[in-house]
Design a protein around this motif. Sequence first.
Motif, PDB file in Angstrom:
ATOM      1  N   GLU A  30       0.687  -1.307   0.178  1.00 28.30           N
ATOM      2  CA  GLU A  30       0.214   0.408  -0.130  1.00 28.30           C
ATOM      3  C   GLU A  30       0.975   1.275  -0.042  1.00 28.30           C
ATOM      4  N   HIS A  32       1.233   5.127   0.300  1.00 30.31           N
ATOM      5  CA  HIS A  32       0.395   6.078   1.000  1.00 30.31           C
ATOM      6  C   HIS A  32       0.719   7.503   0.403  1.00 30.31           C
ATOM      7  N   PRO A  33      -0.126   8.601   0.706  1.00 29.47           N
ATOM      8  CA  PRO A  33       0.209   9.887  -0.173  1.00 29.47           C
ATOM      9  C   PRO A  33       1.473  10.520   0.150  1.00 29.47           C
ATOM     10  N   ASP A  34       2.079  10.271   1.472  1.00 29.26           N
ATOM     11  CA  ASP A  34       3.271  10.783   1.588  1.00 29.26           C
ATOM     12  C   ASP A  34       4.541   9.801   1.110  1.00 29.26           C
ATOM     13  N   ARG A  35       4.400   8.797   0.556  1.00 25.29           N
ATOM     14  CA  ARG A  35       5.388   8.081  -0.297  1.00 25.29           C
ATOM     15  C   ARG A  35       5.922   7.135   0.627  1.00 25.29           C
ATOM     16  N   ARG A  36       5.195   6.804   1.923  1.00 26.29           N
ATOM     17  CA  ARG A  36       5.578   5.691   2.746  1.00 26.29           C
ATOM     18  C   ARG A  36       4.876   4.440   2.192  1.00 26.29           C
ATOM     19  N   VAL A  37       5.418   3.381   2.392  1.00 24.06           N
ATOM     20  CA  VAL A  37       4.960   1.920   1.705  1.00 24.06           C
ATOM     21  C   VAL A  37       4.628   1.141   2.664  1.00 24.06           C
ATOM     22  N   THR A  38       3.659   0.627   2.980  1.00 24.64           N
ATOM     23  CA  THR A  38       3.121  -0.524   3.926  1.00 24.64           C
ATOM     24  C   THR A  38       2.947  -1.925   3.317  1.00 24.64           C
ATOM     25  N   THR A  74       6.330  -0.843   7.638  1.00 21.52           N
ATOM     26  CA  THR A  74       6.147   0.397   6.778  1.00 21.52           C
ATOM     27  C   THR A  74       7.353   1.082   6.422  1.00 21.52           C
TER      28      THR A  74
END
Length: 367
Positions: A30, A32-38, A74
């Motif tokens: 996934e 995320h909008p802040d370019r973190r990825v889970t 994450t």
Amino acid sequence: MKHVKWLSCCLLGAAVFAQAPPADTLVSPEVHPDRRVTFRLRAPKAAEAWLVMDYMPAGTRQPMTREGDIWSATMGPLEPGVYIYSFQVDGMTIADPVNPNVKLRARTSASMVEVPDTPPAIWEPRDVPHGTVEINWQKSKVINGETRWIWVYTPPGYERDPKRRYPVLYLFHGANDTAGGWTLAGHANFILDNLIAEKKAVPMILVMPFGHALPYGSSGTLTSNTDLYEKYVLQDVMPLVEARYHVAPGRENRAIAGLSMGGGQALTIGFRHLDLFSAIGAFSAAVPTEFEKEFTSLLADAKQVNARLKLLWFACGRQDSLFERSQKLADLLAASQIKHTFRPTEGAHVFKLWRRYLSEFAPLLFH
């Protein structure tokens, strides 16, 4: 009796279908909008799980935390680009079971995640005319009659004018990759689409063969693999391409490039055949350790090499274990007064960099 058998088969098929497990609704990865990825993994019986990503130093990994049946980690924020990853579960390495974006390899596989940029980066699909990628199957005369695949990109509008002839870039992948690597992970087709749409690159054909002439992991060395691969490219691949596609003739319309193992192959084959190629590119290259010894006579004749090579361009990330080889090559060429461009950058041995290198190299070709 035939009707009874047919009905029995139908009922059995329906029963099997009815017993199929429900689709796994787990989301992984996934972005995320802040370019973190889970990243998530359903593994209820696992004792431990780890995440391994391509940019991590060798031997490092990220522990995943457990909540019920689900393990997760994450990462980030991550720079825009592609990331190759896998899970290690109780000592076994696996691809992400719910991610269809698979990184094919010559041996084993992994998963990929795209972190998009705003606006879309040069390697992302944009609303521009797109070229075509075809897979050609060929029975090799050089490699024991083996049927091998060759991926070929033709630029937008190629089909409309059969009289037009195009220059060709022979583009090689790295060790443990496949002929599809430059398309599926490297997005070479989107890079060329976007560069051509912006009029930054000459419309060209990309030819992407399978680079393991010897089986990956066999006892043969990179040198012996390159020697056989050279014969394969010259005697099998090039004749097929020039017979099947609208190719412009002559060495001035041929370039050769590659990443990692493929970069070493491009340097070797390119320098051995300056009569066939006018440009050479090498990205994070496995520069042959015997390069200076093999090409002593060429290195001593800078005038000839400079007259024949329109472009000699190579790049490598400083965090790459192969960086020292590229630096030594740059020093050797400089001492030999052979014109070249060496582009050291930050970064490891990853496709995120190789996409960037291709987007810088391609606009320099065929002028």
